[in-house]
Write a protein that holds these residues in place. Structure first.
Motif, PDB file in Angstrom:
ATOM      1  N   THR A   1      -6.610   2.442 -26.102  1.00 58.85           N
ATOM      2  CA  THR A   1      -6.389   3.889 -26.012  1.00 58.85           C
ATOM      3  C   THR A   1      -5.137   4.176 -25.198  1.00 58.85           C
ATOM      4  OG1 THR A   1      -8.767   4.296 -26.159  1.00 58.85           O
ATOM      5  CG2 THR A   1      -7.425   6.074 -25.258  1.00 58.85           C
ATOM      6  N   ILE A   2      -4.241   4.962 -25.790  1.00 59.44           N
ATOM      7  CA  ILE A   2      -2.992   5.314 -25.116  1.00 59.44           C
ATOM      8  C   ILE A   2      -3.074   6.780 -24.688  1.00 59.44           C
ATOM      9  CG2 ILE A   2      -0.475   5.468 -25.337  1.00 59.44           C
ATOM     10  CD1 ILE A   2      -0.768   3.424 -27.710  1.00 59.44           C
ATOM     11  N   LEU A   3      -2.798   7.010 -23.416  1.00 60.58           N
ATOM     12  CA  LEU A   3      -2.764   8.377 -22.878  1.00 60.58           C
ATOM     13  C   LEU A   3      -1.304   8.826 -22.797  1.00 60.58           C
ATOM     14  CD1 LEU A   3      -3.932  10.839 -21.273  1.00 60.58           C
ATOM     15  CD2 LEU A   3      -3.761   9.416 -19.216  1.00 60.58           C
ATOM     16  N   LEU A   4      -1.013   9.946 -23.448  1.00 61.91           N
ATOM     17  CA  LEU A   4       0.319  10.561 -23.372  1.00 61.91           C
ATOM     18  C   LEU A   4       0.178  11.830 -22.560  1.00 61.91           C
ATOM     19  CD1 LEU A   4       1.190  10.269 -27.160  1.00 61.91           C
ATOM     20  CD2 LEU A   4       2.149   8.872 -25.348  1.00 61.91           C
ATOM     21  N   ILE A   5       0.985  11.967 -21.531  1.00 59.55           N
ATOM     22  CA  ILE A   5       0.797  13.099 -20.640  1.00 59.55           C
ATOM     23  C   ILE A   5       2.149  13.676 -20.220  1.00 59.55           C
ATOM     24  CG2 ILE A   5       0.672  11.781 -18.460  1.00 59.55           C
ATOM     25  CD1 ILE A   5      -1.902  13.371 -17.830  1.00 59.55           C
ATOM     26  N   GLN A   6       2.161  14.986 -20.048  1.00 56.56           N
ATOM     27  CA  GLN A   6       3.336  15.670 -19.495  1.00 56.56           C
ATOM     28  C   GLN A   6       2.793  16.661 -18.473  1.00 56.56           C
ATOM     29  OE1 GLN A   6       6.055  17.432 -22.363  1.00 56.56           O
ATOM     30  NE2 GLN A   6       6.955  18.768 -20.801  1.00 56.56           N
ATOM     31  N   THR A   7       3.030  16.406 -17.207  1.00 52.81           N
ATOM     32  CA  THR A   7       2.345  17.179 -16.160  1.00 52.81           C
ATOM     33  C   THR A   7       2.978  18.542 -15.897  1.00 52.81           C
ATOM     34  OG1 THR A   7       3.616  15.997 -14.482  1.00 52.81           O
ATOM     35  CG2 THR A   7       1.419  15.132 -14.992  1.00 52.81           C
ATOM     36  N   SER A   8       4.256  18.708 -16.220  1.00 51.89           N
ATOM     37  CA  SER A   8       4.945  19.986 -15.964  1.00 51.89           C
ATOM     38  C   SER A   8       5.847  20.306 -17.153  1.00 51.89           C
ATOM     39  CB  SER A   8       5.769  19.872 -14.680  1.00 51.89           C
ATOM     40  OG  SER A   8       7.000  19.234 -14.947  1.00 51.89           O
ATOM     41  N   PRO A   9       6.493  21.491 -17.161  1.00 51.28           N
ATOM     42  CA  PRO A   9       7.392  21.773 -18.292  1.00 51.28           C
ATOM     43  C   PRO A   9       8.600  20.831 -18.352  1.00 51.28           C
ATOM     44  CG  PRO A   9       6.757  23.802 -17.167  1.00 51.28           C
ATOM     45  CD  PRO A   9       6.299  22.679 -16.296  1.00 51.28           C
ATOM     46  N   ARG A  10       8.892  20.148 -17.251  1.00 54.26           N
ATOM     47  CA  ARG A  10      10.040  19.222 -17.242  1.00 54.26           C
ATOM     48  C   ARG A  10       9.749  17.986 -18.096  1.00 54.26           C
ATOM     49  NH1 ARG A  10      13.566  19.035 -12.449  1.00 54.26           N
ATOM     50  NH2 ARG A  10      13.607  16.821 -12.927  1.00 54.26           N
ATOM     51  N   LEU A  11      10.697  17.652 -18.980  1.00 55.22           N
ATOM     52  CA  LEU A  11      10.484  16.504 -19.868  1.00 55.22           C
ATOM     53  C   LEU A  11      10.374  15.196 -19.084  1.00 55.22           C
ATOM     54  CD1 LEU A  11      12.773  17.239 -22.955  1.00 55.22           C
ATOM     55  CD2 LEU A  11      10.317  17.611 -22.708  1.00 55.22           C
TER      56      LEU A  11
END
Lengths: 114, 114
Positions: B7-17
């Motif tokens: 299982t791969i988790l893709l995450i972006q915690t803030s609007p910053r890339l």
């Protein structure tokens, strides 16, 4: 190779886990272009304004030095994503660069050898 | 739910890339645990050594505030990855927390309400 398949690039540039990042593209070609652009950006820093030239062996070396790189490509038939390895990416970059040598785009700044 | 699917988790915690990162786990449960651990880490910074308690609505709020979060889960039948959205992850976290309330592990420090 389908030209419009949602494609996710997973990359880890160094052994540090915090160098992991991802990006997604509307096609495999866009993802491969992005990989080449990363290498061109790396080269342009070294070239200090001079022309940026490279051949496929240098892109291979760049890809081999990444701690991790893979693609997840959407497959319309299954509605799932096909995982693609570093070796597959290298092969596709080679095919793409070869194609561009045979059919260069006008104004293309990068001189590609293979 | 298969207990051992890459299982791969893709995450972006803030609007910053540049807040995009990824991680992979040997099972869906491990990935969901990792998401809860991220929230617990966030809470423990605020709790300054006190007990960390939370309910599922707080995890939902945490998940909703992430700019992006998804899972890619390996499917043995197809050899491909199934993409799962934020809504699916929230549902699974709920199921997992409910299960743990009914069958708590000994020594479990987190008090879970739902």
């Amino acid at each position: 190779m389908s030209t419009s398949s949602h494609t996710i690039l997973l990359i880890q540039t160094s052994p540090r886990l915090d160098s992991r990042t991802w990006a997604d593209y509307e096609s495999i070609t866009d993802a491969l272009d992005a990989i080449c652009s990363m290498y061109e950006e790396f080269l342009s820093k070294k070239a200090a304004g001079g022309p940026v030239t490279y051949d496929v062996s240098q892109v291979y070396e760049f890809l081999d030095k990444l701690s991790d790189v893979s693609l997840m490509i959407f497959n319309r038939e299954t509605g799932q994503y096909i995982g693609r390895t570093r070796a597959w990416i290298k092969q596709q970059v080679y095919e793409m660069m070869r194609g561009r040598c045979e059919h260069p785009k006008s104004g293309e700044k990068v001189i590609v050898g293979y």
